[in-house]
Design a protein around this motif. Structure first.
Motif, short mmCIF file in Angstrom:
data_model
loop_
_atom_site.label_atom_id
_atom_site.label_comp_id
_atom_site.label_asym_id
_atom_site.label_seq_id
_atom_site.Cartn_x
_atom_site.Cartn_y
_atom_site.Cartn_z
N ALA A 153 0.77 -1.14 0.16
CA ALA A 153 -0.17 -0.12 -0.08
C ALA A 153 0.95 1.44 -0.06
N SER A 154 1.88 1.35 0.89
CA SER A 154 3.04 2.34 0.84
C SER A 154 3.74 2.60 -0.55
N GLU A 155 3.90 1.49 -1.18
CA GLU A 155 4.42 1.97 -2.83
C GLU A 155 3.49 2.19 -3.33
N ILE A 156 2.04 1.84 -3.57
CA ILE A 156 1.19 2.42 -4.29
C ILE A 156 0.98 3.74 -4.13
N ASP A 157 0.68 4.30 -2.92
CA ASP A 157 0.58 5.52 -2.42
C ASP A 157 1.78 6.43 -3.22
N ARG A 158 2.98 5.98 -3.07
CA ARG A 158 4.20 6.69 -3.63
C ARG A 158 4.06 6.90 -5.01
N ILE A 159 3.64 5.74 -5.77
CA ILE A 159 3.80 5.84 -7.06
C ILE A 159 2.67 6.79 -7.65
N ALA A 160 1.50 6.57 -6.90
CA ALA A 160 0.36 7.32 -7.64
C ALA A 160 0.51 8.54 -7.33
N ALA A 161 1.08 9.01 -6.14
CA ALA A 161 1.24 10.53 -5.91
C ALA A 161 2.39 11.07 -6.86
N GLU A 162 3.25 10.31 -7.17
CA GLU A 162 4.50 10.62 -8.10
C GLU A 162 3.85 11.13 -9.65
N HIS A 163 3.12 10.05 -9.93
CA HIS A 163 2.69 10.27 -11.38
C HIS A 163 1.29 10.81 -11.51
N ASP A 164 0.60 11.18 -10.35
CA ASP A 164 -0.72 11.76 -10.40
C ASP A 164 -1.62 10.71 -10.90
N ALA A 165 -1.49 9.49 -10.62
CA ALA A 165 -2.50 8.52 -11.02
C ALA A 165 -4.03 8.67 -10.52
N GLN A 166 -4.91 8.77 -11.62
CA GLN A 166 -6.15 8.91 -11.77
C GLN A 166 -6.84 7.74 -11.37
N LEU A 167 -6.40 6.40 -11.52
CA LEU A 167 -7.33 5.23 -11.10
C LEU A 167 -6.19 4.09 -10.53
N ILE A 168 -6.49 3.54 -9.33
CA ILE A 168 -5.69 2.63 -9.04
C ILE A 168 -6.49 1.25 -8.94
N VAL A 169 -6.25 0.38 -9.75
CA VAL A 169 -6.62 -1.00 -9.98
C VAL A 169 -6.09 -1.89 -8.93
N VAL A 170 -6.71 -2.71 -8.32
CA VAL A 170 -6.29 -3.85 -7.33
C VAL A 170 -6.72 -5.03 -7.55
N ALA A 171 -6.34 -6.06 -7.83
CA ALA A 171 -6.83 -7.44 -8.19
C ALA A 171 -5.61 -8.45 -7.42
N GLY A 172 -6.07 -9.70 -7.36
CA GLY A 172 -5.14 -10.61 -6.76
C GLY A 172 -5.98 -11.36 -5.56
N ASP A 173 -5.20 -11.84 -4.69
CA ASP A 173 -5.86 -12.80 -3.45
C ASP A 173 -6.92 -11.88 -2.73
N ILE A 174 -8.12 -12.41 -2.49
CA ILE A 174 -9.31 -11.87 -1.90
C ILE A 174 -9.05 -11.15 -0.70
N ARG A 175 -8.11 -11.82 0.18
CA ARG A 175 -7.78 -11.23 1.49
C ARG A 175 -6.85 -10.33 1.45
N ALA A 176 -5.83 -10.43 0.39
CA ALA A 176 -4.63 -9.36 0.04
C ALA A 176 -5.40 -8.27 -0.42
N ARG A 177 -6.20 -8.33 -1.14
CA ARG A 177 -6.96 -7.02 -1.81
C ARG A 177 -7.64 -6.27 -0.64
N GLN A 178 -8.33 -6.98 0.23
CA GLN A 178 -8.91 -6.39 1.18
C GLN A 178 -7.89 -5.37 2.10
N LEU A 179 -6.96 -6.27 2.67
CA LEU A 179 -5.97 -5.57 3.61
C LEU A 179 -5.18 -4.38 2.79
N VAL A 180 -4.71 -4.60 1.37
CA VAL A 180 -4.25 -3.43 0.65
C VAL A 180 -5.08 -2.27 0.85
#
Length: 384
Positions: free
Chosen positions: A192-219
């Motif tokens: 999650a910390s890395e997602i926040d960093r990259i999203a802020a650095e590149h002004d991302a307008q959408l963050i798509v999360v997929a993968g294991d159901i519990r990991a998705r929820q935790l992230v």
């Protein structure tokens, strides 16, 4: 602004002439080798007729000799040639948007490129699991070159010990389950910390999360509030064996399309709100928008893809960058008459304005408008 304009803004201050080429770049078939053999020759003839410098003609022919073989048809080709070099040479997925272009003029014309990719915001795709995740930075126009640190993904490998949950029964097993949950949370916090960093650095307008159901929820629970507002969850474990990649890609593109439509609709609603309030923080029509661009007043430029086809404006070598007549040049040198949209996009890029292109009719009989950074002055009194 769109990253297309931002990435190429530095070209707008370079001297011309420039040749803009926008053509079908598909490789064709054995019976129709348009790109491989015919295209370079026909472009050379068109450039010669447009008085392009010989060095630029040679550069274009050389660039077009590199065909789209290996890429799925249809493919479109876009080139900007200047001073004997193909400064921009891109293969764009899909058919031509509008007419082919081979034109030589005093400024680079990014209109075909912007029309082909009218919205190109950054977005992230995070595929997460118990042990970490992979984060991809992409753009809505399909560009995958703007990736963090130049790599295809940002890989995060967390603690891999004790991450498998055990069956129920007994204090010891419950204790191990709790420990596994803590490890999952630690790994998810890192992702999650890395997602926040990259999203802020590149002004991302959408963050798509997929993968294991519990990991998705935790992230999703660990990302920042700003990131959470842009989350799009795909309910599939893309990290599992046999995951359907094609369906996953379709789901991602559906989220991108929805985000794109919402962004464009939000701008239209802001424009309507500002007009309704009479705050003088909007401009509608070519004259008003040109004036606002001349004053570096435009925050967001909204224009239809076919606005003022066939009409021209003056491109200037310095601020105010664009003018409708020589009386408006403010002492800057006129580089020449150029297509109106090309001049407007150049002025937007050079004044750090956003630019969004809409299909014809989207702006309801006002094919160009702008949201302004500060209010305009009062109207001049009408003569009696």
């Amino acid at each position: 602004m769109t990253h297309v304009l931002k990435d190429h803004a530095h070209l707008f201050e370079r001297p011309g002439p420039w040749t803009t080429i926008y053509v079908d770049g598909s490789t064709g078939t054995v019976d129709g080798l348009a790109s491989d053999e015919i295209l370079p020759r026909s472009i050379a003839q068109e450039m010669k007729a447009a008085d392009a410098p010989p060095g630029d003609i040679e550069a274009a022919v050389t660039a077009l000799g590199r065909t789209a073989k290996g890429l799925p048809d249809p493919v479109t080709r876009y080139l900007l040639v200047n001073d004997g070099t193909a400064v921009v040479d891109e293969f764009l997925p899909g058919d031509l948007v509008g007419l082919t272009v081979t034109a030589t003029g005093p400024i680079p014309d990014l209109t075909p490129l912007v029309r082909h990719s009218p919205e190109d915001f950054a977005y992230l795709v995070a595929e997460v699991g118990h042990h970490g995740g992979e984060i991809y930075l992409q753009y809505a126009d399909g560009d995958e070159q703007h990736i963090t640190s130049g790599a295809p993904a940002s890989d995060i490998e967390g603690d891999t010990m004790h991450t498998r949950k055990l069956g129920s029964g007994g204090w010891s097993q419950r204790n191990r389950q709790q420990h596994a949950e803590k490890v999952w949370k630690m790994n998810s916090r890192e992702v999650a910390s890395e997602i926040d960093r990259i999203a802020a650095e590149h002004d991302a307008q959408l963050i798509v999360v997929a993968g294991d159901i519990r990991a998705r929820q935790l992230v999703a629970d660990e990302v920042s509030q700003e990131t959470a507002a842009k989350l799009g969850i795909i309910e599939s474990n893309t990290r599992a064996d046999g995951a359907d990649e094609e369906t996953f890609n379709e789901q991602v593109q559906a989220l991108v399309a929805r985000t794109m439509a919402e962004r464009q609709q939000t701008l239209l609603e802001r424009l309507a709100e500002k007009e309704g309030q009479g705050t003088r923080t909007s401009a509608v029509g070519r004259g008003a928008v040109v004036t606002a661009l001349q004053q570096a007043q435009v925050e967001s430029l909204l224009l239809e893809a076919t606005a003022w086809d066939g009409e021209t404006l003056l491109a200037l070598d310095a601020a105010p960058w664009v003018a409708a007549s020589e009386a408006e040049t403010a002492g800057a040198v006129v580089l020449g008459e150029v297509p109106a949209i090309a001049a407007l996009l150049r002025a937007a890029a050079l004044t750090d304005a956003e630019a969004t292109m809409y299909p014809s009719g989207a702006l309801q009989e006002r094919p160009i408008a702008a949201l302004l950074r500060w209010p305009t002055g009062p109207d001049a009194p009408t003569a009696a």
